[in-house]
Design an enzyme around this catalytic site. Structure first.
Site, PDB file in Angstrom:
ATOM      1  N   ASP A  81      -7.001  -1.297  -4.577  1.00 58.47           N
ATOM      2  CA  ASP A  81      -8.052  -0.944  -3.622  1.00 58.47           C
ATOM      3  C   ASP A  81      -8.974   0.129  -4.206  1.00 58.47           C
ATOM      4  O   ASP A  81     -10.191   0.082  -4.018  1.00 58.47           O
ATOM      5  CB  ASP A  81      -7.445  -0.438  -2.312  1.00 58.47           C
ATOM      6  CG  ASP A  81      -6.584  -1.467  -1.614  1.00 58.47           C
ATOM      7  OD1 ASP A  81      -6.812  -2.682  -1.804  1.00 58.47           O
ATOM      8  OD2 ASP A  81      -5.674  -1.060  -0.873  1.00 58.47           O
ATOM      9  N   ASP A 122       0.854  -1.181   0.000  1.00 61.20           N
ATOM     10  CA  ASP A 122       0.000   0.000   0.000  1.00 61.20           C
ATOM     11  C   ASP A 122       0.890   1.231   0.000  1.00 61.20           C
ATOM     12  O   ASP A 122       1.983   1.213   0.576  1.00 61.20           O
ATOM     13  CB  ASP A 122      -0.908   0.019   1.232  1.00 61.20           C
ATOM     14  CG  ASP A 122      -2.018  -1.022   1.169  1.00 61.20           C
ATOM     15  OD1 ASP A 122      -2.466  -1.354   0.059  1.00 61.20           O
ATOM     16  OD2 ASP A 122      -2.426  -1.511   2.236  1.00 61.20           O
TER      17      ASP A 122
END
Length: 167
Positions: free
Chosen positions: A138, A120
Site C-alpha cells: 500500500d 495489513d
C-alpha cells in the site's frame, strides 16, 4: 538510448523487489502476531495484524466475497496496462512511480489469490484517531501514485511555460 527490453527489465526488477519486500514483511508479521494482536511501537505507530478482504481502507470488505475476484481482475488489468506503459520511454520519475504501483499491486494480488485477503500491519494513530492499517505494498502504491501526479504536474507546468514563451 536503452533498448525497450532493457528498460522494461530494469523497472520490472524494481517491481519485483517491492513485491518481495512486501511479502517478506507480511510473512514476518503473520508469524510474530496473532490476528488482531497489536504492539505499540511509538506513541503514534502500532504493529497490528489484520486481514483486509476489501480494497484500500477496507472498501467493500463486507461485500460477501465477490469483491475478491473483482479486485483480482482489476489488479491484473491495471498491471498489464502498467507493463505496457513501462515499455515506452518516459521520464525516470514516472517509470519509477509505475514500477512502485506495479510492485505493490502484485504484492497485494498474491495475498488475495493465496489467502483470500490482504495482510495489513502498519497502523498510524494520533489523539485517539486511527488510520486504517496498511502494508508495504500500500505504501509503494501511494508513493508511486504521488510520483506520477508530481511528474504530471511538473510536465504540465513545463508545457504551459513553453506555450507562454511563444510570441
Amino acid at each position: 538510448m536503452r533498448k525497450p527490453s532493457m528498460r522494461l527489465a530494469r523497472w520490472l526488477a524494481v517491481s519485483a523487489a517491492v513485491a518481495a519486500l512486501d511479502l517478506a514483511t507480511k510473512a514476518w508479521v503473520s508469524a510474530a502476531f496473532a490476528p488482531g494482536e497489536s504492539l505499540e511501537v511509538t506513541r503514534f505507530f502500532n504493529m497490528v495484524l489484520v486481514y483486509n478482504t476489501g480494497a484500500a481502507f477496507s472498501f467493500l470488505a463486507h461485500a460477501g466475497g465477490w469483491q475478491r475476484w473483482f479486485f483480482t481482475l482489476v489488479t491484473i488489468g491495471v498491471s498489464a496496462v502498467i507493463v505496457v506503459m513501462l515499455r515506452r520511454p518516459r521520464e525516470p520519475i514516472a517509470s519509477l512511480g509505475l514500477a512502485l504501483v506495479l510492485g505493490g499491486a502484485l504484492g497485494n494480488l498474491y495475498d488475495r489469490l493465496t489467502l483470500g485477503h490482504v495482510v495489513d500491519f502498519i497502523q498510524i494513530h494520533a489523539a485517539g484517531y486511527y488510520w486504517p492499517a496498511f502494508n508495504v505494498a500500500d505504501s509503494a502504491i501511494t508513493v508511486g501514485v504521488a510520483m506520477l501526479i508530481w511528474e504530471s504536474l511538473a510536465a504540465g507546468s513545463g508545457a504551459q511555460a513553453a506555450r507562454q514563451e511563444k510570441p
